[in-house]
Design an enzyme around this catalytic site. Structure first.
Site, PDB file in Angstrom:
ATOM      1  N   CYS A 183       0.612  -1.316   0.052  1.00  0.00           N
ATOM      2  CA  CYS A 183      -0.251  -0.172  -0.067  1.00  0.00           C
ATOM      3  C   CYS A 183       0.815   1.155  -0.110  1.00  0.00           C
ATOM      4  O   CYS A 183       0.080   2.390  -0.260  1.00  0.00           O
ATOM      5  CB  CYS A 183      -0.989   0.136   0.689  1.00  0.00           C
TER       6      CYS A 183
HETATM    7  N1  CO8 Z   1     -21.253  -9.455   5.434  1.00  0.00           N
HETATM    8  C1  CO8 Z   1     -21.278  -9.412   6.563  1.00  0.00           C
HETATM    9  N2  CO8 Z   1     -20.747  -9.441   8.299  1.00  0.00           N
HETATM   10  C2  CO8 Z   1     -19.602  -9.831   7.744  1.00  0.00           C
HETATM   11  C3  CO8 Z   1     -18.977  -9.793   6.758  1.00  0.00           C
HETATM   12  C4  CO8 Z   1     -19.818  -9.603   5.252  1.00  0.00           C
HETATM   13  N3  CO8 Z   1     -18.671  -9.450   4.191  1.00  0.00           N
HETATM   14  N4  CO8 Z   1     -17.649  -9.909   6.606  1.00  0.00           N
HETATM   15  C5  CO8 Z   1     -17.200  -9.854   8.124  1.00  0.00           C
HETATM   16  N5  CO8 Z   1     -18.603 -10.188   8.929  1.00  0.00           N
HETATM   17  C6  CO8 Z   1     -18.919 -10.057  10.165  1.00  0.00           C
HETATM   18  C7  CO8 Z   1     -18.134 -11.112  11.084  1.00  0.00           C
HETATM   19  O1  CO8 Z   1     -17.746 -12.224  10.723  1.00  0.00           O
HETATM   20  C8  CO8 Z   1     -18.504 -10.570  12.770  1.00  0.00           C
HETATM   21  O2  CO8 Z   1     -19.148 -11.424  12.975  1.00  0.00           O
HETATM   22  P1  CO8 Z   1     -18.959 -11.366  14.629  1.00  0.00           P
HETATM   23  O3  CO8 Z   1     -19.250 -10.173  15.058  1.00  0.00           O
HETATM   24  O4  CO8 Z   1     -20.126 -12.280  14.640  1.00  0.00           O
HETATM   25  O5  CO8 Z   1     -17.444 -11.933  15.047  1.00  0.00           O
HETATM   26  C9  CO8 Z   1     -18.629  -8.879  12.193  1.00  0.00           C
HETATM   27  O6  CO8 Z   1     -19.053  -8.719  10.847  1.00  0.00           O
HETATM   28  C10 CO8 Z   1     -17.454  -8.266  12.565  1.00  0.00           C
HETATM   29  O7  CO8 Z   1     -16.351  -8.607  11.502  1.00  0.00           O
HETATM   30  P2  CO8 Z   1     -14.698  -8.265  12.134  1.00  0.00           P
HETATM   31  O8  CO8 Z   1     -14.354  -8.034  13.101  1.00  0.00           O
HETATM   32  O9  CO8 Z   1     -14.217  -8.233  10.823  1.00  0.00           O
HETATM   33  O10 CO8 Z   1     -15.335  -6.088  11.424  1.00  0.00           O
HETATM   34  P3  CO8 Z   1     -14.754  -4.984  11.343  1.00  0.00           P
HETATM   35  O11 CO8 Z   1     -15.533  -4.467  12.034  1.00  0.00           O
HETATM   36  O12 CO8 Z   1     -13.901  -5.201  12.219  1.00  0.00           O
HETATM   37  O13 CO8 Z   1     -14.574  -4.892   9.915  1.00  0.00           O
HETATM   38  C11 CO8 Z   1     -12.617  -4.697   7.962  1.00  0.00           C
HETATM   39  C12 CO8 Z   1     -13.679  -5.508   8.629  1.00  0.00           C
HETATM   40  C13 CO8 Z   1     -13.188  -3.547   7.699  1.00  0.00           C
HETATM   41  C14 CO8 Z   1     -11.647  -5.697   7.465  1.00  0.00           C
HETATM   42  C15 CO8 Z   1     -11.416  -3.509   9.457  1.00  0.00           C
HETATM   43  O14 CO8 Z   1     -11.286  -4.115  10.518  1.00  0.00           O
HETATM   44  C16 CO8 Z   1     -10.933  -2.498   8.702  1.00  0.00           C
HETATM   45  O15 CO8 Z   1     -11.026  -1.853   8.599  1.00  0.00           O
HETATM   46  N6  CO8 Z   1      -9.660  -3.172   9.011  1.00  0.00           N
HETATM   47  C17 CO8 Z   1      -8.699  -2.082   8.743  1.00  0.00           C
HETATM   48  C18 CO8 Z   1      -7.575  -3.386   7.757  1.00  0.00           C
HETATM   49  C19 CO8 Z   1      -8.056  -2.816   6.392  1.00  0.00           C
HETATM   50  O16 CO8 Z   1      -8.371  -1.845   5.915  1.00  0.00           O
HETATM   51  N7  CO8 Z   1      -6.787  -3.441   6.050  1.00  0.00           N
HETATM   52  C20 CO8 Z   1      -6.471  -3.535   4.609  1.00  0.00           C
HETATM   53  C21 CO8 Z   1      -4.943  -3.218   4.020  1.00  0.00           C
HETATM   54  S1  CO8 Z   1      -4.880  -3.269   2.037  1.00  0.00           S
HETATM   55  C22 CO8 Z   1      -3.190  -2.832   2.592  1.00  0.00           C
HETATM   56  O17 CO8 Z   1      -2.177  -3.364   3.081  1.00  0.00           O
HETATM   57  C23 CO8 Z   1      -2.897  -3.712   0.566  1.00  0.00           C
HETATM   58  C24 CO8 Z   1      -1.893  -4.518   0.510  1.00  0.00           C
HETATM   59  C25 CO8 Z   1      -1.644  -5.025  -0.946  1.00  0.00           C
HETATM   60  C26 CO8 Z   1      -3.073  -4.428  -1.899  1.00  0.00           C
HETATM   61  C27 CO8 Z   1      -3.588  -5.788  -2.184  1.00  0.00           C
HETATM   62  C28 CO8 Z   1      -4.305  -6.074  -3.115  1.00  0.00           C
HETATM   63  C29 CO8 Z   1      -5.370  -7.560  -3.143  1.00  0.00           C
END
Ligand code: CO8
Length: 374
Positions: free
Chosen positions: A157
């Protein structure tokens, strides 16, 4: 070196196709239901976890993403394929990423009022390159008729900001006069569309920037690079194990760990404070506070990360004008995110206004530039 170094133009290219959250979720849920049906027995016996269903509401709330651009849409929504169908090109043809790069490069050259003859170094910098060699940058250099030298670099990134840092240093050192930086972010081949937690995160796009000495710059919107700052800290929380050694490992080159995967919560918790500290220190170097910054071109991974970081820096909620968000239409475009924000939101700034360009992501890696409109 008497003259300052400037960004004199930026370019943006997006594919014709996009996929909305709704389309993506319909396909994923159909895939998940088919998977659960086909593995009924193993799931019942506790040998396999059922695939959970995704939801468009969750995606928008958790990430700010409504839609994403996709280089090749065919195949992604096909529940028996779940990956783009990108035909292999012959060695004599332009590669996919070089083509994406050239579109953005031409846009940036136009904005900077430059021709390929003015450029003497090309950096193609992004999260993945589709082959090891010859470098994509050299292919682009050849196709555009640029003299001098070219190379690829990968910093996930932070690839775009780290490449801007290298361009800045090359101009200061006198090893190049005008540098073209291009970020053809073809992320879709590495997205695991079968994984509910990450199937929605990424989009495909290409960005570019021209960096040169202020002495030669003659574009309409020119930004002096006051300074650069970078930091890296090793973390396994965002990872892709795809690589050329897989063949020798006798590992499945298409296994889930060979695609993008992350511990999203941990990333959020660890990267946000790192980014706040990094940016505060960088501004302090210029005796600037957050209130002196007219525009924040922040990395676009997730809207909640951006809100968290800007709130900590400003002690209040920033307006969209101050800290633009492009996630709704572009999703996370790896290193191109902050460059898209710059490209779309810089022309209204006045001479003397200060802006902060910053990426944060895998590695971990954080790269920033303090910019001043001339
Ligand atoms: N639909 C419905 N429910 C879902 C979904 C979905 N798609 N996904 C997860 N849930 C559920 C989970 O199972 C969980 O349920 P429970 O509470 O029952 O366990 C609940 O929703 C909450 O899940 P999370 O804790 O995972 O959800 P968050 O609120 O934390 O959101 C995010 C998930 C959005 C991923 C969040 O953790 C976040 O913002 N993280 C930041 C990290 C990020 O965005 N990283 C990206 C980095 S990218 C990068 O560095 C580039 C790499 C190189 C490029 C790669 C290209 C391919």
């Amino acid at each position: 070196m008497t003259s300052s170094v400037v960004i004199s133009g930026s370019g943006l290219w997006k594919p014709d196709n996009s996929i909305s959250n709704e389309e993506l979720v319909v396909a994923y849920n159909a895939y998940a239901e088919q998977f659960n049906q086909q593995h009924q027995k193993e799931i019942k016996q506790g040998e396999l976890e059922p695939k959970p269903l995704s939801s468009a509401e969750f995606i928008e709330k958790a990430s700010g993403i409504k839609s994403r651009y996709i280089y090749v849409k065919d195949g992604v929504l096909d529940i028996d394929r779940m990956r783009p169908n990108i035909p292999e090109r012959a060695e004599e043809e332009l590669s996919d990423q070089a083509e994406m790069a050239i579109h953005a490069a031409k846009d940036a050259l136009k904005a900077a009022n430059k021709t390929p003859e003015d450029i003497d170094a090309v950096i193609v910098s992004c999260a993945y390159t589709q082959r090891s060699y010859p470098a994509l940058a050299i292919e682009v250099q050849g196709a555009l008729g640029i003299k001098g030298f070219a190379f690829d670099m990968l910093v996930a990134c932070s690839a775009a900001t780290f490449a801007l840092h290298r361009a800045y240093e090359m101009i200061v050192a006198g090893t190049a006069k005008t540098v073209l930086i291009i970020n053809p972010e073809l992320t879709s081949p590495q997205v695991n569309y079968c994984d509910r937690d990450s199937h929605f995160i990424f989009g495909d796009v290409s960005t570019a920037m021209v960096v040169e000495s202020a002495e030669t710059a003659n574009a309409e919107h020119v930004f002096e690079i006051l300074s650069t700052k970078a930091v890296t800290q090793y973390s396994n929380n965002i990872r892709s194990n795809f690589g050329y050694v897989s063949r020798a490992n006798d590992a499945d080159p298409f296994a889930a760990d060979k695609l993008f995967h992350q511990e999203g919560r941990k990333v959020f918790k660890e990267v946000c404070p790192m980014a706040v500290e990094h940016i505060s220190e960088h501004l302090a170097r210029h005796q600037l506070s957050s209130e002196n910054v007219s525009r924040w071109w922040l990395h676009q991974a997730n809207i909640n990360m951006n809100t968290f970081i800007s709130r900590k820096l400003l002690d209040r909620e920033p307006s969209l004008e101050e800290a633009p968000i492009i996630l709704d239409t572009f999703a996370n475009a790896a290193s191109a995110g902050s460059i898209i924000a710059f490209n779309l939101y810089h022309k209204d700034l006045q001479s003397g206004d200060v802006g902060l360009l910053c990426s944060f992501g895998a590695g971990y890696s954080i790269g920033s530039l303090v910019l001043k409109k001339l």
